[in-house]
Write a protein that holds these residues in place. Structure first.
Motif, PDB file in Angstrom:
ATOM      1  N   UNK A 173     -11.871  -0.229  -7.640  1.00 41.01           N
ATOM      2  CA  UNK A 173     -11.888  -0.845  -9.047  1.00 41.01           C
ATOM      3  C   UNK A 173     -10.617   0.096 -10.067  1.00 41.01           C
ATOM      4  N   UNK A 174     -10.567   1.331  -9.268  1.00 44.13           N
ATOM      5  CA  UNK A 174     -10.083   2.378 -10.505  1.00 44.13           C
ATOM      6  C   UNK A 174      -8.499   1.861 -10.073  1.00 44.13           C
ATOM      7  N   UNK A 175      -8.871   2.654  -8.330  1.00 42.68           N
ATOM      8  CA  UNK A 175      -7.442   3.254  -7.398  1.00 42.68           C
ATOM      9  C   UNK A 175      -7.100   1.962  -6.269  1.00 42.68           C
ATOM     10  N   UNK A 176      -6.332   1.438  -6.710  1.00 39.30           N
ATOM     11  CA  UNK A 176      -5.965   0.611  -5.793  1.00 39.30           C
ATOM     12  C   UNK A 176      -5.755   0.042  -4.239  1.00 39.30           C
ATOM     13  N   UNK A 177      -5.029   1.958  -4.709  1.00 39.84           N
ATOM     14  CA  UNK A 177      -4.103   2.330  -3.142  1.00 39.84           C
ATOM     15  C   UNK A 177      -5.018   3.541  -2.209  1.00 39.84           C
TER      16      UNK A 177
ATOM     17  N   UNK B 108      -4.056   5.460  -0.832  1.00 37.74           N
ATOM     18  CA  UNK B 108      -3.761   7.383  -0.769  1.00 37.74           C
ATOM     19  C   UNK B 108      -3.970   7.494  -1.679  1.00 37.74           C
ATOM     20  N   UNK B 109      -4.815   7.058  -3.108  1.00 42.24           N
ATOM     21  CA  UNK B 109      -5.142   7.970  -3.910  1.00 42.24           C
ATOM     22  C   UNK B 109      -6.547   8.253  -4.209  1.00 42.24           C
ATOM     23  N   UNK B 110      -7.116   6.630  -3.874  1.00 37.91           N
ATOM     24  CA  UNK B 110      -8.942   7.777  -3.922  1.00 37.91           C
ATOM     25  C   UNK B 110      -8.844   8.827  -2.532  1.00 37.91           C
ATOM     26  N   UNK B 111      -8.239   8.650  -1.203  1.00 43.49           N
ATOM     27  CA  UNK B 111      -8.237   9.940  -0.571  1.00 43.49           C
ATOM     28  C   UNK B 111      -7.691  10.885  -0.575  1.00 43.49           C
ATOM     29  N   UNK B 112      -6.989  10.889  -1.709  1.00 41.56           N
ATOM     30  CA  UNK B 112      -6.283  12.095  -1.866  1.00 41.56           C
ATOM     31  C   UNK B 112      -7.250  13.251  -3.218  1.00 41.56           C
ATOM     32  N   UNK B 113      -7.907  12.418  -4.314  1.00 43.99           N
ATOM     33  CA  UNK B 113      -8.766  12.265  -5.361  1.00 43.99           C
ATOM     34  C   UNK B 113     -10.237  13.020  -4.136  1.00 43.99           C
ATOM     35  N   UNK B 114     -11.176  12.603  -3.070  1.00 39.51           N
ATOM     36  CA  UNK B 114     -11.659  13.455  -2.495  1.00 39.51           C
ATOM     37  C   UNK B 114     -11.757  13.966  -2.042  1.00 39.51           C
ATOM     38  N   UNK B 115     -10.045  14.371  -1.000  1.00 39.70           N
ATOM     39  CA  UNK B 115      -9.584  15.786  -1.208  1.00 39.70           C
ATOM     40  C   UNK B 115      -9.831  16.760  -1.746  1.00 39.70           C
ATOM     41  N   UNK B 116      -9.216  16.513  -2.620  1.00 40.07           N
ATOM     42  CA  UNK B 116      -9.006  17.491  -3.948  1.00 40.07           C
ATOM     43  C   UNK B 116     -10.578  18.339  -5.053  1.00 40.07           C
TER      44      UNK B 116
ATOM     45  N   UNK C 255      -7.654   8.184 -14.309  1.00 36.92           N
ATOM     46  CA  UNK C 255      -6.646   8.880 -14.496  1.00 36.92           C
ATOM     47  C   UNK C 255      -6.690   9.537 -13.822  1.00 36.92           C
ATOM     48  N   UNK C 256      -5.426   9.697 -12.512  1.00 38.87           N
ATOM     49  CA  UNK C 256      -5.525  11.123 -11.410  1.00 38.87           C
ATOM     50  C   UNK C 256      -5.366  12.130 -12.110  1.00 38.87           C
ATOM     51  N   UNK C 257      -6.400  12.533 -12.096  1.00 38.19           N
ATOM     52  CA  UNK C 257      -6.638  14.328 -12.472  1.00 38.19           C
ATOM     53  C   UNK C 257      -5.813  15.619 -11.710  1.00 38.19           C
ATOM     54  N   UNK C 258      -4.824  16.188 -12.384  1.00 40.59           N
ATOM     55  CA  UNK C 258      -4.708  16.680 -10.713  1.00 40.59           C
ATOM     56  C   UNK C 258      -5.922  18.079 -10.694  1.00 40.59           C
TER      57      UNK C 258
END
Length: 74
Positions: free
Chosen positions: A3-7, A9-17, A50-53
């Motif tokens: 619902x927040x991040x459609x892609x 790739x973005x969801x996986x990046x957040x999980x990895x971080x 939003x995607x945080x660094x």
């Protein structure tokens, strides 16, 4: 969530971080749980729109772990 991040790739990046930030900072919590012979189950939820660094995520994980450690000690 999707619902927040459609892609994915973005969801996986957040999980990895989040996993990496926790992996690097879990030592104090792990030592405390061994000292007190307690088992700790921990869940981390990402609720920002939003995607945080990585630096921001790591700082937030550090703050959360520090609060958790102080509550366990007292």
């Amino acid at each position: 969530a999707k619902k927040r991040f459609k892609k994915a790739v973005d969801r996986n990046r957040i999980k990895r971080m989040i996993r990496e930030a926790y992996r690097l900072n879990k030592l104090d919590l792990h030592d405390l749980s061994k000292q007190q012979q307690q088992q700790i189950n921990l869940a981390i939820l990402y609720q920002s729109n939003e995607m945080l660094n990585y630096q921001a995520i790591e700082a937030d994980i550090n703050n959360a772990l520090a609060k958790l450690i102080s509550k366990i000690k007292h």
